[in-house]
Design a protein around this motif. Structure first.
Motif, PDB file in Angstrom:
ATOM      1  N   UNK A  32       0.841  -1.202   0.000  1.00  0.00           N
ATOM      2  CA  UNK A  32       0.000   0.000   0.000  1.00  0.00           C
ATOM      3  C   UNK A  32       0.874   1.249   0.000  1.00  0.00           C
ATOM      4  N   UNK A  33       1.969   1.201   0.755  1.00  0.00           N
ATOM      5  CA  UNK A  33       2.868   2.348   0.813  1.00  0.00           C
ATOM      6  C   UNK A  33       3.588   2.630  -0.494  1.00  0.00           C
ATOM      7  N   UNK A  34       3.604   1.635  -1.392  1.00  0.00           N
ATOM      8  CA  UNK A  34       4.268   1.817  -2.689  1.00  0.00           C
ATOM      9  C   UNK A  34       3.348   2.451  -3.738  1.00  0.00           C
ATOM     10  N   UNK A  35       2.098   2.720  -3.387  1.00  0.00           N
ATOM     11  CA  UNK A  35       1.167   3.332  -4.343  1.00  0.00           C
ATOM     12  C   UNK A  35       1.642   4.738  -4.711  1.00  0.00           C
ATOM     13  N   UNK A  36       1.358   5.186  -5.930  1.00  0.00           N
ATOM     14  CA  UNK A  36       1.884   6.482  -6.390  1.00  0.00           C
ATOM     15  C   UNK A  36       1.367   7.685  -5.607  1.00  0.00           C
ATOM     16  N   UNK A  37       0.220   7.538  -4.933  1.00  0.00           N
ATOM     17  CA  UNK A  37      -0.320   8.669  -4.166  1.00  0.00           C
ATOM     18  C   UNK A  37       0.425   8.908  -2.864  1.00  0.00           C
ATOM     19  N   UNK A  38       1.249   7.940  -2.437  1.00  0.00           N
ATOM     20  CA  UNK A  38       1.895   7.997  -1.122  1.00  0.00           C
ATOM     21  C   UNK A  38       3.260   8.672  -1.211  1.00  0.00           C
ATOM     22  N   UNK A  39       3.482   9.641  -0.342  1.00  0.00           N
ATOM     23  CA  UNK A  39       4.788  10.291  -0.255  1.00  0.00           C
ATOM     24  C   UNK A  39       5.688   9.545   0.741  1.00  0.00           C
ATOM     25  N   UNK A  40       5.153   9.275   1.922  1.00  0.00           N
ATOM     26  CA  UNK A  40       5.877   8.535   2.955  1.00  0.00           C
ATOM     27  C   UNK A  40       4.861   7.726   3.747  1.00  0.00           C
ATOM     28  N   UNK A  41       5.326   6.687   4.382  1.00  0.00           N
ATOM     29  CA  UNK A  41       4.424   5.905   5.233  1.00  0.00           C
ATOM     30  C   UNK A  41       5.211   5.278   6.365  1.00  0.00           C
ATOM     31  N   UNK A  42       4.491   4.861   7.385  1.00  0.00           N
ATOM     32  CA  UNK A  42       5.135   4.209   8.514  1.00  0.00           C
ATOM     33  C   UNK A  42       4.144   3.286   9.209  1.00  0.00           C
ATOM     34  N   UNK A  43       4.674   2.355   9.960  1.00  0.00           N
ATOM     35  CA  UNK A  43       3.868   1.521  10.852  1.00  0.00           C
ATOM     36  C   UNK A  43       4.736   1.192  12.052  1.00  0.00           C
ATOM     37  N   UNK A  44       4.138   0.667  13.086  1.00  0.00           N
ATOM     38  CA  UNK A  44       4.900   0.446  14.314  1.00  0.00           C
ATOM     39  C   UNK A  44       4.491  -0.841  15.015  1.00  0.00           C
ATOM     40  N   UNK A  45       5.428  -1.349  15.809  1.00  0.00           N
ATOM     41  CA  UNK A  45       5.188  -2.472  16.704  1.00  0.00           C
ATOM     42  C   UNK A  45       5.762  -2.071  18.054  1.00  0.00           C
TER      43      UNK A  45
END
Length: 459
Positions: free
Chosen positions: A85-98
């Motif tokens: 999902x983070x690789x979609x062209x609309x995304x500038x940056x993304x993150x997730x956490x554990x």
């Protein structure tokens, strides 16, 4: 003589009436153009704000789909799916956490002054984050990176940490130093490199609301590094939530549609929630003056149409004998109506041309003054907001923590007014409509004219 030439002679011979009509139409044109220009300027400022802030979309558990029962458990999603999902062209940056409990052993000590027992002796919380720059506290400016650099997706598989400055001072640690962490099983151990030191202004004695530990002892590490210490890791790396920062807020709809296609059933139990609170806070004053300008524009347009209708209707009554002679000579009634419309449209075109010369400057001054007052009021409201007391949710005091203003998202207090051909076209269309509306009622009077009655009775 054709009706076009008669219209020109009529406007010239009745200079007083022409000037009154011109003045009326000029006021209407200025007000309407001001409304159009303010709407354009606020729309552009809002678009600029959206592009500068971007749009934050959070992937989080949908509580409405969890249901109930003794086995209630928040859903998890594979990190690999989040990466797609983070690789979609609309995304500038993304993150997730554990997150998990980790232990400092073999030398490093927790910073003094705060609660430690919630995590056990030597225990603290290790938050695995893909990109620490997207953490809300860093984005808002609450946390400050004092030295080093943020953890990014490029560090995903490395063993790197961000540590709070009080923990760093307690153990005389700096960027590039190594710290040993032990997992929750108290057996698995790994060495981590300090990638950066950050500052959390919260007092060490004020426990973190979610984890109950001193904020001075919170660790942020790479997701790959901390997951290797997790005693519960059994299978692919999973996350409970994620954050996507889009290139443009206007792409939210397209992003959500594409994300659902890419992730498929993996999104069951989750929702994609757009967090545009910062944009709403910044553009609040813009929406206020835009609403005011639009309302004033419509009121002035309708009032102006009514005044022009009265002026044209009065002119028709004053020109009964002229119309009677013309009708007796065989002139068509439709040409008399066309003459009226042409006279008002010529005056309207002149008024539009004049308004385009000075309306932008007046609109800039008036719009800026109005926006300045709205922005000052909004900023005062932000500055006067008070959160709940320490250790309280605020609900008992009638305070909603979600109403907390977003830091570094000051209300926009400047607009730039520009006149372009599209604005003149809009004004021209509105002016044409007002002019035709102003001649519609008097046209009925012309259609009822009888040349014999006018010439014999003078009516």
């Amino acid at each position: 003589m054709n009706f076009v030439k008669r219209a020109g002679l009529s406007l010239w011979s009745r200079k007083g009436r022409t000037l009154i009509t011109l003045a009326t139409f000029l006021v209407i044109s200025v007000m309407v153009l001001a409304g159009v220009l303010i709407n354009d300027a606020t729309a552009q400022a809002e678009q600029d704000a959206r592009r500068s802030v971007g749009a934050e979309v959070n992937l989080e558990a949908d509580l409405g789909q969890l249901g109930g029962g003794s086995e209630l458990r928040a859903p998890r999603i594979d990190a690999a799916t989040v990466d797609k999902v983070g690789a979609l062209p609309q995304v500038r940056k993304y993150t997730y956490s554990i997150w998990d409990r980790v232990l400092l052993k073999g030398g490093p000590q927790l910073a003094d002054g705060g609660p430690k027992e919630p995590m056990g002796p030597g225990g603290t919380v290790g938050m695995g984050v893909l990109d620490t720059s997207l953490l809300p506290d860093f984005r808002s400016g609450k946390f400050t990176l004092l030295s080093g650099e943020h953890l990014t997706a490029a560090d995903k598989g490395k063993k790197r940490l961000l540590i709070e400055e009080r923990l760093a001072k307690e153990n005389k640690l700096g960027v590039g130093d190594t710290i040993t962490l032990t997992g929750n099983d108290e057996k698995t151990t790994a060495d981590f490199t300090v990638a950066g030191v950050y500052r959390d202004p919260s007092p060490a004695t004020e426990p973190d609301s979610e984890y109950g530990i001193s904020p001075a002892n919170m660790l942020y590490g790479t997701v790959g590094g901390l997951s290797a210490l997790s005693s519960e890791r059994n299978g692919p790396l999973q996350a409970g939530k994620a954050t996507f920062l889009l290139q443009d807020a206007d792409t939210q709809g397209a992003f959500k549609d594409e994300a659902k296609k890419v992730a498929g059933p993996a999104l069951d139990g989750f929702k994609l929630d757009a967090n545009d609170k910062a944009i709403r806070q910044m553009t609040g004053p813009l929406k206020s003056i835009s609403t005011t300008a639009t309302l004033a524009m419509w009121l002035m347009g309708l009032a102006g149409a009514a005044v022009l209708t009265l002026l044209v209707n009065l002119a028709v009554k004053q020109r009964h004998k002229e119309y009677g002679v013309l009708l007796a000579m065989g002139e068509k009634k439709r040409k008399l109506i066309a003459q009226q419309a042409l006279e008002i449209l010529v005056v309207g075109a002149l008024a539009i041309g004049l308004s385009s010369l000075f309306a932008p400057r007046l609109t800039q001054s008036a719009g800026q003054a109005l926006l300045g007052r709205e922005a000052t009021s909004a900023q005062h409201k932000i500055d006067s907001w008070q959160g709940p007391p320490s250790g309280s949710t605020g609900l008992g005091e009638g305070i909603d923590p979600n109403d907390k203003p977003v830091e570094d998202a000051d209300p926009i207090d400047k607009i730039t007014v520009r006149l372009d051909p599209a604005d003149l076209a809009t004004l021209g269309a509105i002016g044409l409509g007002i002019g035709l509306l102003a001649t519609a009622v008097p046209a009925g009077a012309v259609l009822r004219l009888s040349p014999r009655t006018i010439l014999t009775k003078g009516k």
